[in-house]
Each structure stands twice: as C-alpha cells, then as structure tokens.
Design a protein around this motif. Structure first.
Motif, mmCIF file in Angstrom:
data_model
loop_
_atom_site.group_PDB
_atom_site.id
_atom_site.type_symbol
_atom_site.label_atom_id
_atom_site.label_comp_id
_atom_site.label_asym_id
_atom_site.label_seq_id
_atom_site.Cartn_x
_atom_site.Cartn_y
_atom_site.Cartn_z
ATOM 1 N N GLU A 1 41.527 73.276 94.088
ATOM 2 C CA GLU A 1 39.555 73.978 93.685
ATOM 3 C C GLU A 1 39.490 73.540 92.199
ATOM 4 O OE1 GLU A 1 39.439 78.052 94.434
ATOM 5 O OE2 GLU A 1 38.340 78.747 92.605
ATOM 6 N N THR A 2 37.967 72.869 92.512
ATOM 7 C CA THR A 2 37.079 71.820 91.633
ATOM 8 C C THR A 2 35.830 72.922 90.715
ATOM 9 O OG1 THR A 2 35.854 71.120 92.944
ATOM 10 C CG2 THR A 2 37.960 69.380 92.299
ATOM 11 N N LEU A 3 35.826 72.938 89.928
ATOM 12 C CA LEU A 3 34.967 73.645 89.128
ATOM 13 C C LEU A 3 34.271 73.025 87.675
ATOM 14 C CD1 LEU A 3 35.473 77.557 88.108
ATOM 15 C CD2 LEU A 3 33.826 76.262 86.828
ATOM 16 N N ASN A 4 32.202 72.998 87.812
ATOM 17 C CA ASN A 4 31.672 72.735 87.196
ATOM 18 C C ASN A 4 31.366 73.536 86.344
ATOM 19 O OD1 ASN A 4 28.782 71.026 87.680
ATOM 20 N ND2 ASN A 4 30.107 69.930 86.022
ATOM 21 N N GLY A 5 32.564 73.298 85.215
ATOM 22 C CA GLY A 5 31.644 73.789 83.805
ATOM 23 C C GLY A 5 32.534 73.820 82.578
ATOM 24 N N GLU A 6 32.216 74.549 81.509
ATOM 25 C CA GLU A 6 33.347 74.465 80.722
ATOM 26 C C GLU A 6 34.436 75.185 80.614
ATOM 27 O OE1 GLU A 6 31.785 74.356 76.884
ATOM 28 O OE2 GLU A 6 29.980 73.495 76.836
ATOM 29 N N ARG B 1 33.028 69.792 82.761
ATOM 30 C CA ARG B 1 31.689 70.383 82.143
ATOM 31 C C ARG B 1 30.422 69.075 83.087
ATOM 32 N NH1 ARG B 1 31.516 70.170 76.262
ATOM 33 N NH2 ARG B 1 31.036 67.931 76.424
ATOM 34 N N GLU B 2 31.166 67.879 82.744
ATOM 35 C CA GLU B 2 30.179 66.910 82.877
ATOM 36 C C GLU B 2 29.394 66.238 84.245
ATOM 37 O OE1 GLU B 2 27.818 66.152 80.759
ATOM 38 O OE2 GLU B 2 29.156 66.846 79.221
ATOM 39 N N PRO B 3 28.412 66.480 84.762
ATOM 40 C CA PRO B 3 28.070 66.197 85.753
ATOM 41 C C PRO B 3 28.262 65.964 87.060
ATOM 42 C CG PRO B 3 25.862 67.624 85.623
ATOM 43 C CD PRO B 3 26.873 67.129 83.587
ATOM 44 N N GLY B 4 28.592 64.156 86.020
ATOM 45 C CA GLY B 4 28.228 63.185 86.455
ATOM 46 C C GLY B 4 29.972 62.632 86.567
ATOM 47 N N PRO B 5 30.702 63.297 86.144
ATOM 48 C CA PRO B 5 32.144 63.350 86.252
ATOM 49 C C PRO B 5 32.399 64.596 87.333
ATOM 50 C CG PRO B 5 31.904 62.704 83.925
ATOM 51 C CD PRO B 5 30.426 62.749 84.431
ATOM 52 N N TYR B 6 32.132 64.863 87.181
ATOM 53 C CA TYR B 6 32.313 66.177 88.071
ATOM 54 C C TYR B 6 32.241 65.360 89.701
ATOM 55 C CZ TYR B 6 32.773 70.668 90.976
ATOM 56 O OH TYR B 6 32.998 71.473 91.460
ATOM 57 N N HIS B 7 31.765 65.525 90.344
ATOM 58 C CA HIS B 7 31.426 64.582 91.064
ATOM 59 C C HIS B 7 31.693 63.580 91.777
ATOM 60 C CE1 HIS B 7 27.565 67.476 91.495
ATOM 61 N NE2 HIS B 7 26.556 66.838 91.212
ATOM 62 N N ALA B 8 32.102 62.842 90.579
ATOM 63 C CA ALA B 8 33.745 62.240 91.298
ATOM 64 C C ALA B 8 34.603 62.104 91.836
ATOM 65 C CB ALA B 8 32.991 61.086 89.959
ATOM 66 N N LEU B 9 35.069 63.633 90.742
ATOM 67 C CA LEU B 9 36.315 64.303 90.335
ATOM 68 C C LEU B 9 36.496 64.868 91.946
ATOM 69 C CD1 LEU B 9 38.958 65.599 89.499
ATOM 70 C CD2 LEU B 9 36.764 67.365 89.068
ATOM 71 N N GLU B 10 34.877 65.566 92.934
ATOM 72 C CA GLU B 10 35.029 66.576 93.601
ATOM 73 C C GLU B 10 35.229 65.404 94.705
ATOM 74 O OE1 GLU B 10 31.014 67.770 94.432
ATOM 75 O OE2 GLU B 10 31.746 69.358 95.146
ATOM 76 N N ALA B 11 34.339 64.102 94.957
ATOM 77 C CA ALA B 11 34.584 63.791 95.925
ATOM 78 C C ALA B 11 36.140 63.011 96.147
ATOM 79 C CB ALA B 11 33.832 62.320 95.522
ATOM 80 N N ALA B 12 36.929 62.458 94.998
ATOM 81 C CA ALA B 12 38.223 62.195 94.886
ATOM 82 C C ALA B 12 38.407 62.860 95.555
ATOM 83 C CB ALA B 12 38.197 61.757 93.582
ATOM 84 N N VAL B 13 38.545 63.951 95.345
ATOM 85 C CA VAL B 13 39.771 65.089 95.724
ATOM 86 C C VAL B 13 39.186 66.190 97.163
ATOM 87 C CG1 VAL B 13 40.716 65.670 93.405
ATOM 88 C CG2 VAL B 13 38.817 67.078 94.515
ATOM 89 N N ARG B 14 38.277 65.092 98.289
ATOM 90 C CA ARG B 14 37.881 65.845 99.334
ATOM 91 C C ARG B 14 38.273 66.184 99.720
ATOM 92 N NH1 ARG B 14 32.281 64.161 99.526
ATOM 93 N NH2 ARG B 14 32.186 65.265 97.888
ATOM 94 N N ASP B 15 39.143 64.429 100.530
ATOM 95 C CA ASP B 15 40.158 64.546 101.912
ATOM 96 C C ASP B 15 41.501 64.914 101.472
ATOM 97 O OD1 ASP B 15 37.824 63.893 102.755
ATOM 98 O OD2 ASP B 15 38.281 61.492 102.130
ATOM 99 N N VAL B 16 42.304 65.120 100.181
ATOM 100 C CA VAL B 16 42.920 66.432 99.807
ATOM 101 C C VAL B 16 43.177 66.604 100.769
ATOM 102 C CG1 VAL B 16 44.968 66.447 98.069
ATOM 103 C CG2 VAL B 16 43.271 64.991 98.072
ATOM 104 N N THR B 17 43.954 67.492 101.529
ATOM 105 C CA THR B 17 44.241 68.454 102.610
ATOM 106 C C THR B 17 45.433 69.138 102.196
ATOM 107 O OG1 THR B 17 44.616 66.968 104.250
ATOM 108 C CG2 THR B 17 42.367 68.333 103.938
ATOM 109 N N ASP B 18 46.582 68.448 101.787
ATOM 110 C CA ASP B 18 48.098 68.546 101.600
ATOM 111 C C ASP B 18 48.084 69.483 100.672
ATOM 112 O OD1 ASP B 18 47.960 66.548 100.347
ATOM 113 O OD2 ASP B 18 49.904 65.626 101.195
ATOM 114 N N ILE B 19 47.407 69.623 99.637
ATOM 115 C CA ILE B 19 47.543 70.615 98.896
ATOM 116 C C ILE B 19 46.514 71.282 98.478
ATOM 117 C CG2 ILE B 19 47.882 70.333 95.947
ATOM 118 C CD1 ILE B 19 49.797 68.111 95.981
ATOM 119 N N GLN B 20 46.305 72.372 97.898
ATOM 120 C CA GLN B 20 45.299 73.643 97.751
ATOM 121 C C GLN B 20 44.348 73.011 96.207
ATOM 122 O OE1 GLN B 20 45.968 77.822 98.086
ATOM 123 N NE2 GLN B 20 43.852 77.936 97.428
#
Ligand SMILES: C[S@@+](CC[C@H](N)C(=O)[O-])C[C@H]1O[C@@H](n2cnc3c(N)ncnc32)[C@H](O)[C@@H]1O
Length: 382
Positions: free
Chosen positions: A111-116, A90-109
């Motif tokens: 999807e990230t979602l910023n929301g409740e 839900r929270e934008p700060g952690p969400y951006h960290a999450l997104e950045a951390a999984v951005r380079d993962v290519t061997d597992i599909q």
C-alpha cells in the motif's frame, strides 16, 4: 542491492541500505517462522537521490526484493506467512515514481500513501492491524517524526522501530536560537528538557544520542533501545545513527550481529572512498585498493575496546546489584552497548571468571563458553 561502487559519493546511503537489508532479512525470517503476518512500513520512502532507473538503490525496492527472498526461504520450510508493506512519501513527484515502481508488484501486498508520515499514523495502525511490524523512519532532517506524534506506532505490539537519527545535521542546529528551530527539537525529543541535557553534557555527541534513545524507550515502552553509528565517508566524524527499539532479546542479538558485519563493510567502503578522494586531490593512483588488502585498517577497534571496558564495568555493576545473574540477562544488558557483540560478552565473562570476580554456574567441562541457562555468580568483584 547494488554494490558499493554504485553509491560513489554517497557511501553513507550504501551503508544504511546494507544495514537495512540485512536486518530486515533477519527479522522477517525470524518473525515469519512464528507469526502469520509481517508488516514492513517505510515512513519516508522516497525515491531520493536514486541513481538507478529501476530504483534498485532505494530502500523500498531493496525491501521488496529482500522480503521476496525471505518468503521463498520460508516456503521451503513450510511457512507461508502474509508479508505486507506500506510505503509513505510526502512529495508528489517522488510519490508518483514510487507508485509507478511498485504498481506491478503482485506477490507482496503493498500500500502506498502520499502524505506526511506524522499525519498518517491512523492509516499505518489500521494497515498493520495485529501483525508484527518493523517501521523504518528515514527522514531528510529531524522533523516529521515528533516522538509524541509517532508514539502510537512506537507502542504497537508486536513491533520494532528503526530510526535514522541524522546526528550531524541535528548537531549543527541544536544551538540555533530561533524559536521555531528550538520548538522543532522539542518535537523531535518529545518534550522539553533536551536543552539542559545536551548543553551541560561533557560528551555532547553521546548525550544527544543517549537522550533520544531514552526518550524513545520511554515513549514506546521498549525493553531495549540501542544504536549503531555510520561515519562520514571521507571524514572521521559521525554522519548519522540508526536507533533501534525492540521488546525482543533476539532482536537485539540480531541487530548487533548485523552491526558486526556492517562495521567491516564500513571500514572497506570508507577506505576506498578516502583513497579515491586522495587520488583525486593528488592526481596519483595508489598501489593497493581496499579489495587487495587482506584487512583494511580497523579504525573501529579503538572504539570497540572502549566499549568493551564499559561492558566490563556494566557487568560488575549488575553483579553488585544482584549476586546471581542469568547469562541471558547479562547478555541483554551488555548488547545494548554499541559495538559490543556476543563473542565479546563471552570473553568478558571468562576474563572476570579467570580474575576470580565471578563464577559461571552450569558451565562444566568439556563446555568452555557460557551460554543460555548458565548463571553468573558474584565472587570477589573489583
Ligand atoms: C532520506 S529520503 C528517504 C530515502 C529512502 N528511505 C531510501 O533509503 O532510499 C526521505 C524522503 O522522505 C520524504 N519526506 C520528507 N518529509 C516527509 C514527511 N514528513 N513524511 C513523509 N515523507 C517525507 C522526502 O521527500 C524524501 O523522499
């Protein structure tokens, strides 16, 4: 995942991750052996209080690493199922960290979602499709996963759910008279009626968790709902419960098997945490550490013995209702009891057979223990 030392001061999180990692491994491997699509959803992903730059102490990283290993293991036996993950924060700060951390993962599909989480149910269901899903709900409190709102996810078949039920926190606020707080518990439990169930109970803690389990069972149409307890690191009190819903007997067996390992780990980690707390208080270093001791004090044994007695009573009740009970049915019923493991069930059956209360049809020498295919036959029940 990181070793327990890494989680100093938040050992409960280590134990949660220990459990999640092991259960995820078992379920992904089992499902991947038969289905072509496995989805793992983390509805409250974080990162949250992570002490690691690479976020290796977060549930989503632990899941990615474990699922990778599972995929490699399955490939070796010729299975190549699709493995997909959805992470919601839900929270934008952690969400951006999450997104950045999984951005380079290519061997597992992924999807990230910023929301409740509660508001993301349609997206989750769309992502899951017809796949088998394991949904992990790991909130910071008791809001954001009202039973009614998440019912479509609970009802998804084939699928399972693991909820971190924050007992300690919930218990502290359950009697709060403020209407908004009380309304939030009505959401958690999926409707009214919890007040009487909880307030009139003799054993309040059991009643609260039991009520949640039963409401979750009904909402999701689960065959089995059970839980395992995580204690506070340095106090002999409950911190939270991991509540688990499944329609598969095999899932229940795996859950209890992971609990068996987690209990030993919990003993070891809590022994070390308590020792450290004593040493800090007294300023004196103690002679033996948890690693030096062959076995740390088994505080769970008392509780296990109570649970085993309950299991004996439940088996008797089952046989009172039904003169013949297949071994698997008895096992499925008894394994819903926390801290009762398959080895215990076998011993209980043999004990009752020794006491002349039942017979085990199909158990013939040289076989010594009951197993699938055998039938328990009522004799002289106590
Ligand atoms: C306990 S932390 C999760 C920890 C993580 N599962 C782990 O073990 O590493 C809960 C996270 O959920 C987020 N959160 C809180 N309410 C939420 C909601 N309604 N929907 C989605 N995320 C939420 C918080 O910002 C926090 O990052």
């Amino acid at each position: 995942m990181k070793p327990p030392e890494y989680y100093r001061g938040r050992e409960q999180t280590y134990l949660k991750h220990f459990f999640l990692e092991r259960y995820l491994e078992r379920v992904a491997y089992n499902i991947g052996s038969f289905y072509n699509d496995f989805v793992y959803v983390d509805g409250f992903s974080g990162p949250w209080q992570s002490g690691d730059e690479a976020l290796d102490d977060t549930s989503f990283m632990i899941a990615i690493q474990k699922l990778r290993q599972v995929r490699e293991g399955l490939a070796k036996v010729g299975r190549t199922p699709k493995i997909r993950c959805m992470f919601i924060e839900r929270e934008p700060g952690p969400y951006h960290a999450l997104e950045a951390a999984v951005r380079d993962v290519t061997d597992i599909q992924i999807e990230t979602l910023n929301g409740e989480f509660e508001h993301s149910i349609p997206e989750v269901l769309k992502f899951v499709g017809k796949a088998f899903s394991l949904v992990f709900i790991d909130p910071t409190g008791w809001t954001g996963f009202g039973l009614k709102q998440i019912t479509p996810i609970l009802q998804h078949r084939p699928g399972e759910v693991l909820v971190n039920f924050m007992f300690d926190y919930i218990n502290r606020f359950l009697d709060d008279p403020r209407p908004d707080i009380s309304a939030s518990f009505t959401e958690l439990f999926g409707g009214p009626g919890w007040e009487t169930a909880v307030r009139s109970a003799v054993r309040r803690e059991d009643a609260i968790v039991e009520l949640y389990r039963e409401r979750m069972r009904a909402a999701g149409g689960f065959t089995h709902v059970t839980s395992t307890r995580i204690l506070k690191p340095t106090h002999d009190r409950s911190y939270f419960y991991l509540v688990y819903g499944t329609r598969h007997f095999k899932g229940l067996v795996e859950f209890r098997e992971v609990e068996r390992k987690a209990v030993d780990e919990q003993e070891r980690v809590r022994f070390a945490a308590k020792q450290e707390s004593r040493e800090t208080r007294t300023g004196q270093t103690e002679l033996f550490s948890a690693d030096d001791l062959a076995s740390v004090p088994a505080s769970f044994e008392v509780e296990r013995s109570v649970q085993r007695d309950l299991a004996v009573e439940q088996l008797r009740a089952l046989l009172r209702r039904q003169a013949k009970v297949p071994y698997e049915d008895a096992l499925a019923t008894l394994l819903e009891l926390p801290l009762v493991w398959e080895g215990d069930v076998k011993l209980i059956i043999l004990g009752l057979r020794g006491a002349g209360e039942l017979d085990v049809a199909g158990l013939n020498p040289p076989e010594r223990t009951p197993k699938k295919g055998h039938v328990l036959v009522r004799k002289n029940l106590k």
